[in-house]
Design a protein around this motif. Sequence first.
Motif, PDB file in Angstrom:
ATOM      1  N   VAL A   1       7.161  -4.603  -2.454  1.00 55.74           N
ATOM      2  CA  VAL A   1       7.753  -3.346  -2.922  1.00 55.74           C
ATOM      3  C   VAL A   1       7.700  -3.268  -4.445  1.00 55.74           C
ATOM      4  N   ASN A   2       8.116  -4.354  -5.121  1.00 57.00           N
ATOM      5  CA  ASN A   2       8.133  -4.375  -6.584  1.00 57.00           C
ATOM      6  C   ASN A   2       6.725  -4.217  -7.174  1.00 57.00           C
ATOM      7  N   LEU A   3       5.746  -4.915  -6.586  1.00 59.80           N
ATOM      8  CA  LEU A   3       4.373  -4.795  -7.073  1.00 59.80           C
ATOM      9  C   LEU A   3       3.837  -3.384  -6.846  1.00 59.80           C
ATOM     10  N   GLY A   4       4.218  -2.809  -5.697  1.00 59.98           N
ATOM     11  CA  GLY A   4       3.793  -1.441  -5.405  1.00 59.98           C
ATOM     12  C   GLY A   4       4.371  -0.435  -6.373  1.00 59.98           C
ATOM     13  N   PHE A   5       5.678  -0.591  -6.666  1.00 59.20           N
ATOM     14  CA  PHE A   5       6.321   0.308  -7.622  1.00 59.20           C
ATOM     15  C   PHE A   5       5.747   0.129  -9.032  1.00 59.20           C
TER      16      PHE A   5
ATOM     17  N   ILE B   1       0.841  -1.203   0.000  1.00 62.14           N
ATOM     18  CA  ILE B   1       0.000   0.000   0.000  1.00 62.14           C
ATOM     19  C   ILE B   1       0.874   1.252   0.000  1.00 62.14           C
ATOM     20  N   ASN B   2       1.908   1.231   0.844  1.00 65.64           N
ATOM     21  CA  ASN B   2       2.791   2.386   0.959  1.00 65.64           C
ATOM     22  C   ASN B   2       3.542   2.646  -0.344  1.00 65.64           C
ATOM     23  N   ARG B   3       4.094   1.585  -0.950  1.00 62.29           N
ATOM     24  CA  ARG B   3       4.883   1.767  -2.176  1.00 62.29           C
ATOM     25  C   ARG B   3       3.994   2.086  -3.377  1.00 62.29           C
TER      26      ARG B   3
END
Length: 408
Positions: A151-155, A29-31
Amino acid sequence: MLRTGLRSYINNFKGFRREVWILALITFINRAGTMVLPFLSKYLKENLHFTYGEVGWIMVAFGLGSMLGSWLGGKLTDKIGFYKIMIFSLFTSGILFFILQYITSFWGLCAGMFAIMTIADMFRPAMFVSLSVYAKPENRVRALTLVRLAVNLGFAAGPTLGGLIILGMGYQGLFWVDGSSCIIAILIFALTVKEKKRIPLAIGEKPAIIKPKSVYRDGPFWLLLFIIFIIAMVFFQIFTTLPLYHNEKFGLTEFQTGMLLSLNGLLVFLLEMPIVSRIEREKINKIKMISYGAWCLALGYYILLLDSWAVILVISIVLLTLAEIFAFPFSNAVALNRAPKGQEGQYMGLYTMSFSLAHIACSKTGLDIIAHFGYQTNWVVMGTLGMLAAICCIWLNRMLIAEKRIAA
């Protein structure tokens, strides 16, 4: 066959505690919400009409704030605990994102970006330490990998969502959504995860007698930081010089470059967890895996010297992705395992600082080499730096073996 492969892939994600999944969720959610960052330089240049030089200095303030936040987060995590730091960092940075949209002066934005990144990046070392607490000892590397996948999915999701928000609400909408995502993520964490201070011990492991030691005198750890700084600085060329090369040498559009970068994210999603699980089961030396990553990194840039064939761009991305898969999760685990009990925050703070420093050095180094000597020279330099990191891994492994002999 397909069903067996899918079942095998899903099995790699089993065995995690509920808290680890929640940490992965809030990281995603954050990324995904950190959608201001891909458009920040564009916003500063086109909306606020700063010069390239001024945009550069604001981004330097961004990087310096990230470094300070990583160090400060590590120190404070050891003193008052990761739980409080994580809540303070995400909640406060969410509020600051709301405020940042109203700052339009050069010096105000330098100070604002420095402040927001100092507070936002206090989260990273605290989050790494939380994994050492909530994840089972035998699952810690896989837990780190799970968070990296988040992180990768968020980015991957962030820039697409950001583009849609800009079209619908303008740049101000980005700041509201980014700040809200920080606050929503940490509220989910605070409401669903209880603070826990005891680090679980592996089966048969005895409670350690805490012997504080200065991280600044830990030679092997500093060599690890040097290796990771080099690997990260060289790898991050994938986001800075490589897209320019795609266009100037091969005439690729932004969409085609985006597809190549998406290949990196897709391969990480499909391969990283199975590879890490296999290596963990077979108990392969983690330093050796980092060295494999460094060699893949070197090959990923050396192959670009064969610039008469466009397929090398795909081969290069595959090699750079393998470098990421081998180097980053295992270096993370080595750094965390290296830390004495009660000093995990300091160690992970310095570890995350090496990435912040790599971000600062990455674009400046690569772009300066290209400006003066051309792309081919840059690929030779980056490939050679990858080889240097691999050689340093051999040195680090020998240091750790000698250290074990002395301890025995």
